[in-house]
Design a protein around this motif. Structure first.
Motif, PDB file in Angstrom:
ATOM      1  N   ASP A  22       0.821  -1.221   0.000  1.00 20.23           N
ATOM      2  CA  ASP A  22       0.000   0.000   0.000  1.00 20.23           C
ATOM      3  C   ASP A  22       0.857   1.274   0.000  1.00 20.23           C
ATOM      4  O   ASP A  22       0.342   2.371   0.234  1.00 20.23           O
ATOM      5  N   GLY A  23       2.140   1.128  -0.240  1.00 25.09           N
ATOM      6  CA  GLY A  23       3.032   2.290  -0.238  1.00 25.09           C
ATOM      7  C   GLY A  23       2.621   3.347  -1.267  1.00 25.09           C
ATOM      8  O   GLY A  23       1.895   3.065  -2.236  1.00 25.09           O
ATOM      9  N   LEU A  24       3.106   4.556  -1.033  1.00 28.43           N
ATOM     10  CA  LEU A  24       2.794   5.674  -1.934  1.00 28.43           C
ATOM     11  C   LEU A  24       3.313   5.379  -3.342  1.00 28.43           C
ATOM     12  O   LEU A  24       4.357   4.758  -3.515  1.00 28.43           O
ATOM     13  N   HIS A  68      10.202   0.687   4.905  1.00 25.10           N
ATOM     14  CA  HIS A  68      11.415  -0.043   4.488  1.00 25.10           C
ATOM     15  C   HIS A  68      12.281   0.805   3.560  1.00 25.10           C
ATOM     16  O   HIS A  68      13.426   0.450   3.285  1.00 25.10           O
ATOM     17  N   PHE A  69      11.759   1.944   3.115  1.00 24.14           N
ATOM     18  CA  PHE A  69      12.563   2.878   2.318  1.00 24.14           C
ATOM     19  C   PHE A  69      13.307   3.790   3.294  1.00 24.14           C
ATOM     20  O   PHE A  69      13.097   5.003   3.377  1.00 24.14           O
ATOM     21  N   VAL A  70      14.204   3.159   4.046  1.00 20.42           N
ATOM     22  CA  VAL A  70      14.841   3.805   5.197  1.00 20.42           C
ATOM     23  C   VAL A  70      15.659   5.046   4.841  1.00 20.42           C
ATOM     24  O   VAL A  70      15.837   5.937   5.670  1.00 20.42           O
ATOM     25  N   GLU A  71      16.166   5.080   3.607  1.00 24.92           N
ATOM     26  CA  GLU A  71      17.047   6.190   3.243  1.00 24.92           C
ATOM     27  C   GLU A  71      16.389   7.548   3.450  1.00 24.92           C
ATOM     28  O   GLU A  71      17.074   8.545   3.722  1.00 24.92           O
ATOM     29  N   ASP A  72      15.065   7.597   3.324  1.00 23.30           N
ATOM     30  CA  ASP A  72      14.396   8.904   3.373  1.00 23.30           C
ATOM     31  C   ASP A  72      14.301   9.487   4.772  1.00 23.30           C
ATOM     32  O   ASP A  72      13.948  10.653   4.938  1.00 23.30           O
ATOM     33  N   THR A  73      14.608   8.663   5.796  1.00 26.90           N
ATOM     34  CA  THR A  73      14.378   9.114   7.177  1.00 26.90           C
ATOM     35  C   THR A  73      15.619   9.651   7.879  1.00 26.90           C
ATOM     36  O   THR A  73      15.492  10.242   8.959  1.00 26.90           O
ATOM     37  N   SER A  90       2.331  11.014   5.253  1.00 29.57           N
ATOM     38  CA  SER A  90       2.154   9.631   5.740  1.00 29.57           C
ATOM     39  C   SER A  90       3.469   9.011   6.187  1.00 29.57           C
ATOM     40  O   SER A  90       3.472   7.963   6.829  1.00 29.57           O
ATOM     41  N   ARG A  91       4.593   9.650   5.875  1.00 28.25           N
ATOM     42  CA  ARG A  91       5.900   9.077   6.223  1.00 28.25           C
ATOM     43  C   ARG A  91       6.553   9.778   7.425  1.00 28.25           C
ATOM     44  O   ARG A  91       7.578   9.308   7.918  1.00 28.25           O
ATOM     45  N   ALA A  92       5.958  10.886   7.865  1.00 25.54           N
ATOM     46  CA  ALA A  92       6.600  11.662   8.937  1.00 25.54           C
ATOM     47  C   ALA A  92       6.816  10.813  10.186  1.00 25.54           C
ATOM     48  O   ALA A  92       7.845  10.918  10.865  1.00 25.54           O
ATOM     49  N   GLY A 120      15.892  11.830   2.443  1.00 28.16           N
ATOM     50  CA  GLY A 120      17.221  11.366   2.053  1.00 28.16           C
ATOM     51  C   GLY A 120      17.356  11.037   0.574  1.00 28.16           C
ATOM     52  O   GLY A 120      18.454  11.123   0.020  1.00 28.16           O
ATOM     53  N   GLY A 121      16.261  10.686  -0.069  1.00 25.47           N
ATOM     54  CA  GLY A 121      16.310  10.386  -1.499  1.00 25.47           C
ATOM     55  C   GLY A 121      16.707  11.570  -2.351  1.00 25.47           C
ATOM     56  O   GLY A 121      17.091  11.405  -3.521  1.00 25.47           O
ATOM     57  N   ASP A 122      16.630  12.754  -1.776  1.00 22.77           N
ATOM     58  CA  ASP A 122      17.023  13.956  -2.521  1.00 22.77           C
ATOM     59  C   ASP A 122      18.468  14.364  -2.266  1.00 22.77           C
ATOM     60  O   ASP A 122      18.902  15.427  -2.738  1.00 22.77           O
ATOM     61  N   GLU A 136       9.096  17.672  -4.623  1.00 18.37           N
ATOM     62  CA  GLU A 136       7.816  17.703  -3.898  1.00 18.37           C
ATOM     63  C   GLU A 136       8.024  17.354  -2.426  1.00 18.37           C
ATOM     64  O   GLU A 136       7.194  17.655  -1.589  1.00 18.37           O
ATOM     65  N   ARG A 137       9.144  16.695  -2.105  1.00 21.59           N
ATOM     66  CA  ARG A 137       9.385  16.206  -0.740  1.00 21.59           C
ATOM     67  C   ARG A 137      10.406  17.048   0.032  1.00 21.59           C
ATOM     68  O   ARG A 137      10.527  16.901   1.241  1.00 21.59           O
ATOM     69  N   THR A 138      11.163  17.868  -0.691  1.00 26.10           N
ATOM     70  CA  THR A 138      12.274  18.604  -0.069  1.00 26.10           C
ATOM     71  C   THR A 138      12.146  20.076  -0.427  1.00 26.10           C
ATOM     72  O   THR A 138      12.142  20.435  -1.613  1.00 26.10           O
ATOM     73  N   VAL A 166       9.658  13.829 -11.218  1.00 29.78           N
ATOM     74  CA  VAL A 166      10.537  12.783 -10.687  1.00 29.78           C
ATOM     75  C   VAL A 166      10.458  12.846  -9.159  1.00 29.78           C
ATOM     76  O   VAL A 166      10.527  13.934  -8.579  1.00 29.78           O
ATOM     77  N   LEU A 167      10.312  11.692  -8.511  1.00 31.86           N
ATOM     78  CA  LEU A 167      10.090  11.686  -7.056  1.00 31.86           C
ATOM     79  C   LEU A 167      11.240  12.343  -6.305  1.00 31.86           C
ATOM     80  O   LEU A 167      11.049  13.302  -5.557  1.00 31.86           O
ATOM     81  N   HIS A 168      12.437  11.793  -6.459  1.00 32.40           N
ATOM     82  CA  HIS A 168      13.602  12.285  -5.719  1.00 32.40           C
ATOM     83  C   HIS A 168      14.755  12.566  -6.681  1.00 32.40           C
ATOM     84  O   HIS A 168      14.848  11.959  -7.745  1.00 32.40           O
ATOM     85  N   PHE A 169      15.687  13.401  -6.236  1.00 30.40           N
ATOM     86  CA  PHE A 169      16.894  13.664  -7.032  1.00 30.40           C
ATOM     87  C   PHE A 169      17.595  12.358  -7.401  1.00 30.40           C
ATOM     88  O   PHE A 169      17.980  12.123  -8.550  1.00 30.40           O
ATOM     89  N   LYS A 248       7.080  -0.583  -8.306  1.00 28.84           N
ATOM     90  CA  LYS A 248       5.661  -0.217  -8.440  1.00 28.84           C
ATOM     91  C   LYS A 248       5.246   0.821  -7.400  1.00 28.84           C
ATOM     92  O   LYS A 248       4.197   1.452  -7.524  1.00 28.84           O
ATOM     93  N   ILE A 249       6.055   0.954  -6.348  1.00 24.40           N
ATOM     94  CA  ILE A 249       5.782   1.998  -5.345  1.00 24.40           C
ATOM     95  C   ILE A 249       6.968   2.977  -5.286  1.00 24.40           C
ATOM     96  O   ILE A 249       7.305   3.522  -4.237  1.00 24.40           O
ATOM     97  N   ASP A 250       7.566   3.152  -6.456  1.00 28.61           N
ATOM     98  CA  ASP A 250       8.559   4.218  -6.680  1.00 28.61           C
ATOM     99  C   ASP A 250       9.842   4.068  -5.859  1.00 28.61           C
ATOM    100  O   ASP A 250      10.517   5.070  -5.587  1.00 28.61           O
ATOM    101  N   GLY A 251      10.162   2.842  -5.469  1.00 30.26           N
ATOM    102  CA  GLY A 251      11.386   2.622  -4.692  1.00 30.26           C
ATOM    103  C   GLY A 251      12.480   1.987  -5.553  1.00 30.26           C
ATOM    104  O   GLY A 251      12.198   1.238  -6.492  1.00 30.26           O
ATOM    105  N   GLY A 252      13.727   2.285  -5.217  1.00 28.96           N
ATOM    106  CA  GLY A 252      14.862   1.725  -5.955  1.00 28.96           C
ATOM    107  C   GLY A 252      15.933   1.225  -5.010  1.00 28.96           C
ATOM    108  O   GLY A 252      15.668   0.934  -3.836  1.00 28.96           O
ATOM    109  N   MET A 253      17.156   1.134  -5.506  1.00 27.99           N
ATOM    110  CA  MET A 253      18.235   0.541  -4.720  1.00 27.99           C
ATOM    111  C   MET A 253      18.693   1.406  -3.555  1.00 27.99           C
ATOM    112  O   MET A 253      19.021   0.903  -2.493  1.00 27.99           O
ATOM    113  N   SER A 254      18.728   2.728  -3.752  1.00 30.34           N
ATOM    114  CA  SER A 254      19.298   3.562  -2.687  1.00 30.34           C
ATOM    115  C   SER A 254      18.379   3.644  -1.483  1.00 30.34           C
ATOM    116  O   SER A 254      18.821   3.632  -0.333  1.00 30.34           O
ATOM    117  N   CYS A 255      17.078   3.678  -1.734  1.00 31.18           N
ATOM    118  CA  CYS A 255      16.151   3.940  -0.628  1.00 31.18           C
ATOM    119  C   CYS A 255      16.056   2.794   0.353  1.00 31.18           C
ATOM    120  O   CYS A 255      15.605   2.984   1.482  1.00 31.18           O
TER     121      CYS A 255
END
Ligand code: CIR
Length: 261
Positions: A22-24, A68-73, A90-92, A120-122, A136-138, A166-169, A248-255
């Protein structure tokens, strides 16, 4: 800051929870399979561990599908940790858990708070500077707060633009080596990497850009053979990991990890 490729001693990951599906997401690309996502997470952790790093796996957080997209925190530097202020409401709440889980690993801790937003993704750390993409996030307050904290530690922060839509840098780029980046053509054309050697993703393989250099490996999402071949011919040791479900929920290797020296 020292020149040369950073060696990471530790990676911090978090298990995806059952409702990670159900991730964003910006666009509906179908429902992810939690079983495949969990299997991919096992592979990801084992590739990190194969470099000799210690891989910490934090428990799932069922209240936060994207946790689980820990990089952003958090942003981890040798001098300390800076807990982020996610722009996605929803992630705060993920940050408090991350703080409880990892603050003890650092000498110094800092917290960025609203109305400053930063994920952190940025943030791309290179051997000479910290690039932060507005998105949009930073926001500008988030970048100013980060600049003040890391400035005390001697880091230079440069604000850049995440491409529209694009979601993050770092959705569009990765650091491959000291002074070498992997980038999509759309991001590189902004000129933000003029001081770097740039390896471009191949046509139709823009999603390969979110890779990570982790010790001797470049860990990239599977399914991008032309970009993989391009990286290998440039001398990189590439390890693909299936990422079909997180994509499918916009996550990749770094996050999927926080990386510590
Ligand atoms: C989100 O939209 O926040 C998550 N579904 C994906 C976060 C990916 N994070 C990253 O690339 N650093």
């Amino acid at each position: 800051m020292t020149a040369g490729v950073t060696r990471f001693a530790t990676a911090i990951t978090r298990l995806p929870c059952q409702n990670a599906v159900d991730g964003l997401r910006a666009v509906d690309q179908g429902m992810p399979s939690i079983d495949q996502m969990l299997a991919d997470h096992v592979d990801y952790r084992s590739v990190l561990a194969s470099t000799g790093a210690d891989v910490i796996t934090l428990p799932a957080l069922p209240a936060f599908p994207d946790a689980h997209f820990v990089e952003d925190t958090a942003l981890c530097l040798p001098e300390g940790v800076i807990f982020m202020s996610p722009g996605a409401p929803s992630r705060a709440g993920e940050v408090a858990s991350m703080r409880a889980d990892i603050a003890h690993l650092f000498d110094e801790t800092h917290q960025i708070s609203r109305p400053a937003n930063i994920e952190g993704g940025d943030i791309l750390i290179t051997g000479t500077e910290i690039l932060v993409g507005t998105s949009e996030r930073t926001n500008a307050d988030g970048i100013a707060a980060l600049t003040q904290i890391v400035g005390e530690w001697g880091y230079y922060v440069r604000t850049v633009n995440t491409p529209p839509g694009v979601l993050h840098f770092k959705t569009d780029c990765s650091l491959l080596d000291d002074g070498v980046v992997l980038s999509t053509p759309r991001l590189a054309s902004s000129g933000c990497f003029s001081a770097y050697e740039v390896i471009l993703t191949c046509e139709g393989e823009e999603a390969a850009a979110n890779a990570i250099r982790f010790n001797d490996l470049v860990i990239m999402p599977a399914g991008f053979p032309a970009t993989k071949a391009r990286l290998e011919s440039a001398g990189f040791n590439v390890r693909p990991v299936n990422n079909s479900e997180c994509a499918k929920i916009d996550g990749g290797m770094s996050c999927l990890s926080l990386r510590l020296t």
